[in-house]
Design a protein around this motif. Structure first.
Motif, short mmCIF file in Angstrom:
data_model
loop_
_atom_site.label_atom_id
_atom_site.label_comp_id
_atom_site.label_asym_id
_atom_site.label_seq_id
_atom_site.Cartn_x
_atom_site.Cartn_y
_atom_site.Cartn_z
N LYS A 132 0.85 -1.19 0.00
CA LYS A 132 0.00 0.00 0.00
C LYS A 132 0.89 1.24 0.00
CE LYS A 132 -4.14 -1.81 2.29
NZ LYS A 132 -3.90 -3.21 1.91
N PRO A 133 0.38 2.34 -0.54
CA PRO A 133 1.16 3.59 -0.50
C PRO A 133 1.61 3.90 0.92
CG PRO A 133 -0.75 3.85 -1.90
CD PRO A 133 -0.89 2.51 -1.26
N SER A 134 2.84 4.39 1.03
CA SER A 134 3.52 4.79 2.27
C SER A 134 4.21 3.62 2.98
CB SER A 134 2.59 5.51 3.25
OG SER A 134 1.79 4.56 3.96
N GLU A 135 3.96 2.39 2.53
CA GLU A 135 4.62 1.25 3.15
C GLU A 135 6.08 1.14 2.68
OE1 GLU A 135 0.97 -1.77 4.25
OE2 GLU A 135 2.05 -2.11 2.36
N THR A 136 6.80 0.22 3.29
CA THR A 136 8.20 0.01 2.92
C THR A 136 8.37 -1.29 2.13
OG1 THR A 136 9.07 1.26 4.80
CG2 THR A 136 10.55 -0.36 3.80
N LEU A 137 8.97 -1.15 0.95
CA LEU A 137 9.28 -2.30 0.12
C LEU A 137 10.50 -3.01 0.72
CD1 LEU A 137 9.65 -2.19 -3.77
CD2 LEU A 137 11.45 -3.14 -2.34
N SER A 138 10.45 -4.33 0.77
CA SER A 138 11.57 -5.09 1.32
C SER A 138 11.81 -6.33 0.47
CB SER A 138 11.27 -5.49 2.76
OG SER A 138 12.37 -6.18 3.32
N LEU A 139 13.00 -6.45 -0.10
CA LEU A 139 13.38 -7.58 -0.94
C LEU A 139 14.74 -8.11 -0.50
CD1 LEU A 139 12.50 -6.13 -4.47
CD2 LEU A 139 11.10 -7.66 -3.09
N THR A 140 14.93 -9.40 -0.70
CA THR A 140 16.21 -10.04 -0.38
C THR A 140 16.68 -10.86 -1.57
OG1 THR A 140 15.72 -10.12 1.98
CG2 THR A 140 17.40 -11.64 1.18
N CYS A 141 17.99 -10.91 -1.76
CA CYS A 141 18.60 -11.66 -2.85
C CYS A 141 19.69 -12.55 -2.26
CB CYS A 141 19.18 -10.70 -3.88
SG CYS A 141 19.92 -11.50 -5.33
N ALA A 142 19.61 -13.85 -2.55
CA ALA A 142 20.61 -14.80 -2.05
C ALA A 142 21.54 -15.22 -3.19
CB ALA A 142 19.92 -16.02 -1.47
N VAL A 143 22.80 -15.36 -2.87
CA VAL A 143 23.82 -15.73 -3.86
C VAL A 143 24.22 -17.17 -3.64
CG1 VAL A 143 26.12 -15.19 -4.74
CG2 VAL A 143 24.65 -13.35 -3.86
N TYR A 144 24.06 -17.99 -4.67
CA TYR A 144 24.40 -19.40 -4.59
C TYR A 144 25.48 -19.76 -5.60
CZ TYR A 144 19.94 -19.75 -2.08
OH TYR A 144 18.91 -19.59 -1.18
N GLY A 145 26.41 -20.58 -5.17
CA GLY A 145 27.37 -21.18 -6.10
C GLY A 145 28.57 -20.33 -6.46
N GLY A 146 28.84 -19.29 -5.68
CA GLY A 146 30.00 -18.47 -6.01
C GLY A 146 30.42 -17.61 -4.84
N SER A 147 31.52 -16.90 -5.04
CA SER A 147 32.03 -16.03 -3.98
C SER A 147 31.13 -14.82 -3.76
CB SER A 147 33.44 -15.56 -4.36
OG SER A 147 33.90 -14.60 -3.44
N PHE A 148 31.02 -14.43 -2.51
CA PHE A 148 30.24 -13.22 -2.19
C PHE A 148 31.15 -12.00 -2.15
CE2 PHE A 148 26.28 -11.51 -1.09
CZ PHE A 148 26.43 -10.56 -0.09
#
Lengths: 120, 107
Positions: free
Chosen positions: A13-29
């Protein structure tokens, strides 16, 4: 082969906070910049910002006041928070890897994308 | 911020034809220009790096050229599977920016 897998809430909804996560598999971070990019019909591909494994960030000035990118080295994950969202933030959001060394500064690979809709 | 302008925005092409897409930068970026292909409901895929360097696994009909402010992506002998939108992207400076895209349709 490195793969990026992302997730997060798809309807806000408007005014809320978007939250996303990205995981890295199979390689160096370490040794890379980890990026968030979004794509909307009206603005095409827009770079949101980047973080390295140490937590150093750079944000697009157009979004800087609302963006936070963080990293969890223990889990090989990085996250995006975008506050006070409006309909203009409706887009498909992607995570992507970028090299840090000269001559390696392209985006590859990309996550699968997360469609985020902002609607009351 | 460096603005990238692609042309044309849309192209309808017959199989086996040659396709040329241009990308112009608002200031000189050397060869820090990369090309991506995006098919419907897919993430962008790297096609060409640093203006002209090929990518492993990408068909040899895709090639790039240019430096400074003017760049070209060429698809020799277009195939049906090449129907997609193509984007340029600059890594010369922050913020990173993209062209607006060129949609290639197969006639």
């Amino acid at each position: 082969q490195v793969q990026l897998q992302q997730w997060g809430a798809g309807l806000l909804k408007p005014s809320e906070t978007l939250s996303l996560t990205c995981a890295v598999y199979g390689g160096s971070f370490s040794g890379y910049y980890w990026n968030w990019i979004r794509q909307s019909p009206g603005k095409g591909l827009e770079w949101i910002g980047e973080i390295n494994h140490s937590g150093s960030t750079y944000y697009n000035p157009s979004l800087k006041s609302r963006v936070t990118i963080s990293v969890d080295k223990s889990r090989n994950q990085f996250s995006l928070k975008l506050s006070s969202v409006t309909a203009a933030d409706t887009a498909v959001y992607y995570c992507a890897r970028e090299g840090t060394a000269p001559g390696t500064r392209w985006f590859d690979p990309w996550g699968q994308g997360t469609r985020v809709t902002v609607s009351s | 911020e460096i603005v990238l302008t692609q042309a044309p925005e849309f192209q309808s092409v017959t199989p086996k034809e040659k396709v040329t897409i241009t990308c112009r930068a608002s200031q000189s970026i050397g060869t820090s220009l990369h090309w991506y292909q995006q098919k419907p409901d897919q993430s962008p895929k790297l096609l060409i790096k640093y203006a002209s360097q090929s990518i492993s696994g990408v068909p040899s009909r895709f090639s790039g050229s240019g430096s400074g402010t003017d760049f070209t992506l060429t698809i020799n002998s277009l195939e049906a599977e090449d129907a997609a939108t193509y984007y340029c992207h600059q890594s010369n400076s922050l913020p990173r920016t993209f062209g607006q895209g060129t949609k290639v349709e197969i006639k």
